[in-house]
Design a protein around this motif. Sequence first.
Motif, PDB file in Angstrom:
ATOM      1  N   SER A  57       0.843  -1.195   0.000  1.00  0.00           N
ATOM      2  CA  SER A  57       0.000   0.000   0.000  1.00  0.00           C
ATOM      3  C   SER A  57       0.878   1.245   0.000  1.00  0.00           C
ATOM      4  O   SER A  57       1.982   1.254   0.543  1.00  0.00           O
ATOM      5  CB  SER A  57      -0.968  -0.010   1.181  1.00  0.00           C
ATOM      6  OG  SER A  57      -0.281  -0.073   2.400  1.00  0.00           O
ATOM      7  N   ARG A  58       0.393   2.294  -0.624  1.00  0.00           N
ATOM      8  CA  ARG A  58       1.180   3.516  -0.820  1.00  0.00           C
ATOM      9  C   ARG A  58       1.649   4.143   0.484  1.00  0.00           C
ATOM     10  O   ARG A  58       2.733   4.710   0.545  1.00  0.00           O
ATOM     11  CB  ARG A  58       0.364   4.529  -1.616  1.00  0.00           C
ATOM     12  CG  ARG A  58       0.085   4.058  -3.004  1.00  0.00           C
ATOM     13  CD  ARG A  58      -0.795   5.007  -3.754  1.00  0.00           C
ATOM     14  NE  ARG A  58      -1.210   4.377  -5.001  1.00  0.00           N
ATOM     15  CZ  ARG A  58      -1.598   5.038  -6.053  1.00  0.00           C
ATOM     16  NH1 ARG A  58      -1.675   6.347  -6.035  1.00  0.00           N
ATOM     17  NH2 ARG A  58      -1.954   4.386  -7.139  1.00  0.00           N
ATOM     18  N   ASP A  59       0.843   4.048   1.540  1.00  0.00           N
ATOM     19  CA  ASP A  59       1.224   4.680   2.807  1.00  0.00           C
ATOM     20  C   ASP A  59       2.499   4.083   3.406  1.00  0.00           C
ATOM     21  O   ASP A  59       3.122   4.681   4.270  1.00  0.00           O
ATOM     22  CB  ASP A  59       0.082   4.598   3.824  1.00  0.00           C
ATOM     23  CG  ASP A  59      -0.267   3.172   4.203  1.00  0.00           C
ATOM     24  OD1 ASP A  59      -0.397   2.322   3.299  1.00  0.00           O
ATOM     25  OD2 ASP A  59      -0.428   2.899   5.395  1.00  0.00           O
ATOM     26  N   MET A  60       2.911   2.916   2.923  1.00  0.00           N
ATOM     27  CA  MET A  60       4.108   2.258   3.447  1.00  0.00           C
ATOM     28  C   MET A  60       5.319   2.414   2.530  1.00  0.00           C
ATOM     29  O   MET A  60       6.414   1.976   2.866  1.00  0.00           O
ATOM     30  CB  MET A  60       3.803   0.786   3.708  1.00  0.00           C
ATOM     31  CG  MET A  60       2.677   0.606   4.718  1.00  0.00           C
ATOM     32  SD  MET A  60       2.482  -1.075   5.257  1.00  0.00           S
ATOM     33  CE  MET A  60       3.820  -1.169   6.440  1.00  0.00           C
ATOM     34  N   ARG A  95      -4.896   3.796  -3.821  1.00  0.00           N
ATOM     35  CA  ARG A  95      -4.662   4.756  -2.734  1.00  0.00           C
ATOM     36  C   ARG A  95      -5.636   4.610  -1.563  1.00  0.00           C
ATOM     37  O   ARG A  95      -5.367   5.073  -0.473  1.00  0.00           O
ATOM     38  CB  ARG A  95      -4.665   6.183  -3.276  1.00  0.00           C
ATOM     39  CG  ARG A  95      -6.038   6.683  -3.630  1.00  0.00           C
ATOM     40  CD  ARG A  95      -6.026   8.059  -4.259  1.00  0.00           C
ATOM     41  NE  ARG A  95      -5.923   7.867  -5.688  1.00  0.00           N
ATOM     42  CZ  ARG A  95      -5.222   8.637  -6.500  1.00  0.00           C
ATOM     43  NH1 ARG A  95      -4.574   9.654  -6.052  1.00  0.00           N
ATOM     44  NH2 ARG A  95      -5.182   8.376  -7.773  1.00  0.00           N
ATOM     45  N   ARG A  96      -6.758   3.945  -1.751  1.00  0.00           N
ATOM     46  CA  ARG A  96      -7.727   3.804  -0.653  1.00  0.00           C
ATOM     47  C   ARG A  96      -7.285   2.774   0.395  1.00  0.00           C
ATOM     48  O   ARG A  96      -7.825   2.737   1.487  1.00  0.00           O
ATOM     49  CB  ARG A  96      -9.107   3.448  -1.201  1.00  0.00           C
ATOM     50  CG  ARG A  96      -9.254   2.015  -1.654  1.00  0.00           C
ATOM     51  CD  ARG A  96     -10.658   1.715  -2.196  1.00  0.00           C
ATOM     52  NE  ARG A  96     -10.857   0.343  -2.489  1.00  0.00           N
ATOM     53  CZ  ARG A  96     -10.400  -0.307  -3.561  1.00  0.00           C
ATOM     54  NH1 ARG A  96      -9.680   0.342  -4.454  1.00  0.00           N
ATOM     55  NH2 ARG A  96     -10.644  -1.573  -3.746  1.00  0.00           N
ATOM     56  N   LEU A  97      -6.295   1.939   0.054  1.00  0.00           N
ATOM     57  CA  LEU A  97      -5.837   0.895   0.975  1.00  0.00           C
ATOM     58  C   LEU A  97      -4.673   1.388   1.824  1.00  0.00           C
ATOM     59  O   LEU A  97      -3.800   2.105   1.344  1.00  0.00           O
ATOM     60  CB  LEU A  97      -5.422  -0.343   0.186  1.00  0.00           C
ATOM     61  CG  LEU A  97      -6.561  -0.970  -0.626  1.00  0.00           C
ATOM     62  CD1 LEU A  97      -6.020  -1.987  -1.596  1.00  0.00           C
ATOM     63  CD2 LEU A  97      -7.591  -1.588   0.297  1.00  0.00           C
TER      64      LEU A  97
END
Length: 134
Positions: A57-60, A95-97
């Motif tokens: 996931s993008r946040d990581m 991006r929602r994940l």
Amino acid sequence: MPKTLAALPPRTLPSYQVTATVYSAEARQTDKEPLVTADNSRISRHHNSKHRWMALSRDMLKDWGGKFDFGDSVRVQGISAELDGTYVIHDTMNRRLHRTIDLLVGRHERIYGKWDQVSISKVEEDATPTWTAS
């Protein structure tokens, strides 16, 4: 007295708890180019889970403020004996994940599932020089 390498404890890298799922290189599960990953790697039409590629996931990912980068090796634990192991990050997710990994499996393997509380950690590259016989 100086410390020798043998006396130094191994460095432990942080681990993260994530949700894990699996995906196949199909347009309905990815995008209009299912055989090309976010880092522009090409997925073989005969790809299977033994190749150990994953999406994160993008946040990581570092590009979005996370701790991992494309090409990093990641140890995955907490799914099953068949799927636990070391994977290489080649792709990213919608991006929602958040705090999610997606393991690439072959279209005909019939591996499905969603697992919570899966542990991932970056595999530290070996800093020891590789010696070859001359």
